[in-house]
Scaffold this motif. Structure first.
Motif, PDB file in Angstrom:
ATOM      1  N   LEU A 151      27.887  17.799  20.995  1.00 29.59           N
ATOM      2  CA  LEU A 151      27.126  16.695  21.589  1.00 29.59           C
ATOM      3  C   LEU A 151      26.485  17.246  22.851  1.00 29.59           C
ATOM      4  N   LEU A 152      25.166  17.254  22.854  1.00 32.53           N
ATOM      5  CA  LEU A 152      24.430  17.904  23.941  1.00 32.53           C
ATOM      6  C   LEU A 152      23.477  16.898  24.579  1.00 32.53           C
ATOM      7  N   GLY A 153      23.398  16.936  25.890  1.00 34.34           N
ATOM      8  CA  GLY A 153      22.448  16.044  26.553  1.00 34.34           C
ATOM      9  C   GLY A 153      22.665  16.075  28.043  1.00 34.34           C
ATOM     10  N   PRO A 196      35.003  21.983  27.656  1.00 35.50           N
ATOM     11  CA  PRO A 196      36.207  22.776  27.930  1.00 35.50           C
ATOM     12  C   PRO A 196      35.958  24.015  28.775  1.00 35.50           C
ATOM     13  N   LEU A 197      34.721  24.477  28.837  1.00 43.26           N
ATOM     14  CA  LEU A 197      34.459  25.711  29.588  1.00 43.26           C
ATOM     15  C   LEU A 197      33.797  25.454  30.934  1.00 43.26           C
ATOM     16  N   ALA A 198      33.514  24.195  31.220  1.00 45.97           N
ATOM     17  CA  ALA A 198      32.694  23.882  32.401  1.00 45.97           C
ATOM     18  C   ALA A 198      33.316  24.362  33.699  1.00 45.97           C
ATOM     19  N   SER A 199      34.650  24.340  33.792  1.00 47.90           N
ATOM     20  CA  SER A 199      35.250  24.698  35.074  1.00 47.90           C
ATOM     21  C   SER A 199      35.623  26.182  35.146  1.00 47.90           C
ATOM     22  N   LEU A 200      35.232  26.956  34.133  1.00 49.90           N
ATOM     23  CA  LEU A 200      35.626  28.366  34.122  1.00 49.90           C
ATOM     24  C   LEU A 200      34.510  29.264  34.643  1.00 49.90           C
ATOM     25  N   VAL A 236      34.477  18.031  17.528  1.00 49.10           N
ATOM     26  CA  VAL A 236      33.338  17.501  18.293  1.00 49.10           C
ATOM     27  C   VAL A 236      33.469  18.026  19.712  1.00 49.10           C
ATOM     28  N   TYR A 237      32.410  18.654  20.164  1.00 51.16           N
ATOM     29  CA  TYR A 237      32.449  19.460  21.386  1.00 51.16           C
ATOM     30  C   TYR A 237      31.361  18.970  22.339  1.00 51.16           C
ATOM     31  N   VAL A 238      31.776  18.416  23.457  1.00 53.01           N
ATOM     32  CA  VAL A 238      30.802  17.903  24.428  1.00 53.01           C
ATOM     33  C   VAL A 238      30.394  19.006  25.400  1.00 53.01           C
ATOM     34  N   THR A 239      29.108  19.165  25.572  1.00 51.53           N
ATOM     35  CA  THR A 239      28.634  20.147  26.547  1.00 51.53           C
ATOM     36  C   THR A 239      27.259  19.742  27.063  1.00 51.53           C
ATOM     37  N   HIS A 240      26.916  20.202  28.263  1.00 50.62           N
ATOM     38  CA  HIS A 240      25.510  20.055  28.654  1.00 50.62           C
ATOM     39  C   HIS A 240      24.849  21.428  28.704  1.00 50.62           C
TER      40      HIS A 240
END
Ligand SMILES: Nc1ncnc2c1ncn2[C@@H]1O[C@H](COP(=O)(O)OP(=O)(O)OP(=O)(O)O)[C@@H](O)[C@H]1O
Length: 356
Positions: free
Chosen positions: A35-37, A168-172, A196-200
């Motif tokens: 899910l991208l946005g 999951p990788l945003a803070s790394l 389902v993987y949320v990312t921007h």
């Protein structure tokens, strides 16, 4: 049958303001969906609806044909067999790694009182996430990347039919993210269910997902494979959101075989890809950086208005002489002074369907 189906799902937190609206979505068994946005587009809300932390204001959600949510009520999270991995990892500080991973099995009474690392499912999840050596360590003694591995192992051990990963990788650290992307791939392979993987971060979504759902202001704009989203965006919003490119006003001047037209812009004529039912006339063409070349000879038709070093090459922004306000980007091996005149050629373009 699709594993998960959302039918005209909407979520309204406050009156007049919809965080999500009209979401129709099928998620297949084993699929990796990103899910991208942009921030605030409703990604986390969609994740929370799937997890059961929120109920939809309208519409329905089905898991394997069973309705789990509608405005009339919602199956609670613990009865959905959904695993959630939060950005913050959310580990228990007083439990060691193996106990953290075993926690959900113990809470459901699925295992006895043996040491956590001796439980076969726990040992398997620890091994798959490369954590065997850390089984007895406590979260505070682990690095960010190791904690994320524990959070993933804890999700894996539940054998969820749907795993939900919220940035999951945003803070790394950026270097760690490459390694962690490989780990996320392994995590997906070890799952039976969908992911389902949320990312921007579009590069993360492109690199990992089978399909990407692009959301803006609570609406699902397009859901497609990374390749099709990049090559054939249906709207200018998606075209601009993904990858580097520009959208130009063009005139389709001649058909050039199935799915191809000749387009004219600023005195240049170039070949574009189109949907089958495109017609002659005005349109908007997406031109990616990789489709623009600088030539050694020809008539000067653009000038450099901006440049950015990408490491090993430069990204140039070029303004077309005969289309004021229109710019293109291209990559170039060396730096060019701002204002420098160039000869560019356009090798390919895509006519954005909503523009014709
Ligand atoms: N509990 C809440 N109460 C009121 N409004 C909310 C609540 N949660 C989210 N919203 C609103 O719903 C919209 C979508 O928020 P959401 O968190 O789903 O977006 P997002 O795409 O995940 O954003 P980000 O990438 O910044 O996390 C936003 O306008 C947000 O302010």
């Amino acid at each position: 049958m699709a594993t998960i189906h959302l039918s005209t799902v909407g979520k309204q937190y406050e009156r007049e303001q919809w965080a999500l609206r009209g979401i129709d979505l099928h998620i297949e068994q084993g699929e990796f969906l990103a899910l991208l946005g942009p921030s605030g587009c409703g990604k986390t809300t969609l994740l929370r609806l799937l997890a059961g932390f929120e109920a939809p204001t309208e519409g329905e959600i089905f898991f394997a044909g069973e309705r789990v949510a509608s405005s009339a009520g919602s199956v609670p999270p613990e009865r959905r067999n959904v695993g959630v991995v939060f950005q913050s990892f959310a580990l228990w500080p007083h439990m060691n790694v193996a106990e953290n991973v075993a926690y959900s099995l113990r809470a459901r009474g699925r295992v006895g009182t043996q040491s956590a690392h001796r439980i076969p499912a726990v040992a398997d999840a620890l091994e798959r996430m490369g954590l065997q050596r850390y089984a007895e360590r406590y979260p505070e003694t682990l690095s960010g990347g190791q904690r994320q591995r524990v959070a993933l192992a804890r999700c894996l051990v539940q054998r969820p039919r749907l795993a939900l990963l919220d940035e999951p990788l945003a803070s790394l650290d950026v270097h760690l993210r490459e390694d962690m992307m490989e780990l996320i791939r392994e995590f997906h392979q070890a799952l039976d269910g969908a992911l389902v993987y949320v990312t921007h971060d579009q590069s993360e979504a492109m690199a990992l997902a089978d399909r990407i759902a692009v959301l803006t202001e609570g609406r699902l704009l397009q859901i497609d494979t990374p390749h099709r989203l990049y090559r054939e965006p249906r709207s200018e919003t998606v075209a601009r959101f993904l990858g580097r490119g520009r959208v130009l006003d063009v005139e389709l001047v001649a058909a050039a075989g199935t799915g191809r037209f000749s387009a004219r812009c600023a005195g240049e004529v170039f070949s574009v890809r189109t949907e089958a039912d495109a017609a002659l006339g005005p349109a908007r063409a997406l031109v990616r950086a990789g489709d623009v070349r600088l030539e050694d000879i020809g008539t000067v038709n653009a000038k450099v208005i901006r440049q950015r070093y990408l490491g090993g090459k430069y990204e140039l922004e070029l303004e077309l002489f005969h289309a004021p306000g229109s710019s293109l980007v291209c990559e170039h091996g060396s730096s060019l002074p701002l204002g420098h005149d160039v000869v560019l050629s356009i090798k390919d373009g895509w006519i954005v369907p909503e523009s014709v």
